[in-house]
Design a protein around this motif. Structure first.
Motif, PDB file in Angstrom:
ATOM      1  N   ARG A   4       0.874  -1.254  -0.047  1.00 19.40           N
ATOM      2  CA  ARG A   4       0.013  -0.018   0.061  1.00 19.40           C
ATOM      3  C   ARG A   4       0.924   1.317   0.106  1.00 19.40           C
ATOM      4  O   ARG A   4       0.658   2.173  -0.746  1.00 19.40           O
ATOM      5  N   LEU A   5       2.025   1.232   0.891  1.00 24.99           N
ATOM      6  CA  LEU A   5       2.969   2.507   0.943  1.00 24.99           C
ATOM      7  C   LEU A   5       3.450   2.689  -0.553  1.00 24.99           C
ATOM      8  O   LEU A   5       3.694   3.783  -0.985  1.00 24.99           O
ATOM      9  N   TYR A   7       2.307   1.701  -3.383  1.00 29.38           N
ATOM     10  CA  TYR A   7       1.341   2.241  -4.241  1.00 29.38           C
ATOM     11  C   TYR A   7       1.078   3.714  -4.227  1.00 29.38           C
ATOM     12  O   TYR A   7       1.211   4.436  -5.133  1.00 29.38           O
ATOM     13  N   GLN A   8       0.934   4.149  -3.028  1.00 30.45           N
ATOM     14  CA  GLN A   8       0.765   5.610  -2.598  1.00 30.45           C
ATOM     15  C   GLN A   8       1.786   6.469  -3.249  1.00 30.45           C
ATOM     16  O   GLN A   8       1.869   7.389  -3.938  1.00 30.45           O
ATOM     17  N   GLU A   9       2.999   6.089  -2.945  1.00 31.58           N
ATOM     18  CA  GLU A   9       4.268   6.787  -3.326  1.00 31.58           C
ATOM     19  C   GLU A   9       4.399   6.611  -5.056  1.00 31.58           C
ATOM     20  O   GLU A   9       4.742   7.912  -5.558  1.00 31.58           O
ATOM     21  N   LYS A  12       1.536   8.952  -6.512  1.00 33.21           N
ATOM     22  CA  LYS A  12       1.968  10.281  -6.332  1.00 33.21           C
ATOM     23  C   LYS A  12       2.951  10.742  -7.471  1.00 33.21           C
ATOM     24  O   LYS A  12       2.798  12.154  -7.921  1.00 33.21           O
ATOM     25  N   PHE A  35      -4.449  14.661  -3.113  1.00 36.27           N
ATOM     26  CA  PHE A  35      -3.977  13.234  -2.517  1.00 36.27           C
ATOM     27  C   PHE A  35      -4.581  13.049  -1.037  1.00 36.27           C
ATOM     28  O   PHE A  35      -4.439  14.109  -0.063  1.00 36.27           O
ATOM     29  N   ASP A  37      -4.496  10.079   1.463  1.00 39.29           N
ATOM     30  CA  ASP A  37      -3.620   8.720   1.669  1.00 39.29           C
ATOM     31  C   ASP A  37      -4.606   7.947   2.623  1.00 39.29           C
ATOM     32  O   ASP A  37      -4.601   6.867   2.594  1.00 39.29           O
ATOM     33  N   GLY A  40      -7.491   6.854   0.492  1.00 40.24           N
ATOM     34  CA  GLY A  40      -6.853   6.351  -0.641  1.00 40.24           C
ATOM     35  C   GLY A  40      -7.556   7.078  -2.023  1.00 40.24           C
ATOM     36  O   GLY A  40      -7.672   6.226  -3.122  1.00 40.24           O
ATOM     37  N   TYR A  42      -6.912   9.833  -4.933  1.00 35.49           N
ATOM     38  CA  TYR A  42      -5.966  10.604  -5.723  1.00 35.49           C
ATOM     39  C   TYR A  42      -6.540  11.238  -6.982  1.00 35.49           C
ATOM     40  O   TYR A  42      -7.052  10.544  -7.875  1.00 35.49           O
ATOM     41  N   LEU A  64      -7.199   3.925  -4.118  1.00 36.40           N
ATOM     42  CA  LEU A  64      -6.530   2.918  -3.479  1.00 36.40           C
ATOM     43  C   LEU A  64      -7.240   2.076  -2.736  1.00 36.40           C
ATOM     44  O   LEU A  64      -7.798   2.530  -1.534  1.00 36.40           O
TER      45      LEU A  64
END
Length: 111
Positions: A4-5, A7-9, A12, A35, A37, A40, A42, A64
């Motif tokens: 998950r982290l 994918y977040q990065e 972005k 964003f 987080d 989820g 974006y 996400l």
């Protein structure tokens, strides 16, 4: 880094690249990034005035959900999925190379 982290990065970075490209077009419009987080969400938001024409559009909207990326809306030429898949493939290759190097190290340690 958990999925998950990562994918977040990655999301972005990809959305920032899209916004940066949009902001190079000299037409009075500009992109903003949104964003969230925690939930989820974006988005890339295109907004602005060009003479008497007002634009307020969301060309990219990603969510996400768990460990999956859902493309809610994509109004780009090549598609944000192409960028996500290219990024995912690079991560997979690097991961496989790392695992291969770890196996080689263990093999040499046994000798």
């Amino acid at each position: 880094m958990d999925t998950r982290l990562r994918y977040q990065e990655n999301i972005k970075i990809i959305l920032q690249e899209h916004a940066n490209f949009r902001n190079t077009i000299p037409d009075g419009y500009h992109s903003q990034l949104l964003f969230d987080d925690e939930r989820g969400g974006y988005l890339v938001l295109n907004i602005g005035w060009n003479d008497d024409n007002y634009l307020h559009a969301t060309p990219i909207h990603l969510d996400l959900i768990g460990d999956r990326i859902r493309i809610q809306y994509d109004d780009t030429e090549e598609g944000v999925a192409t960028d996500l898949l290219a990024d995912y493939s690079a991560v997979e290759v690097a991961s496989k190379q790392t695992k291969s190097a770890q196996r080689e190290t263990k093999r040499y340690e046994r000798l």
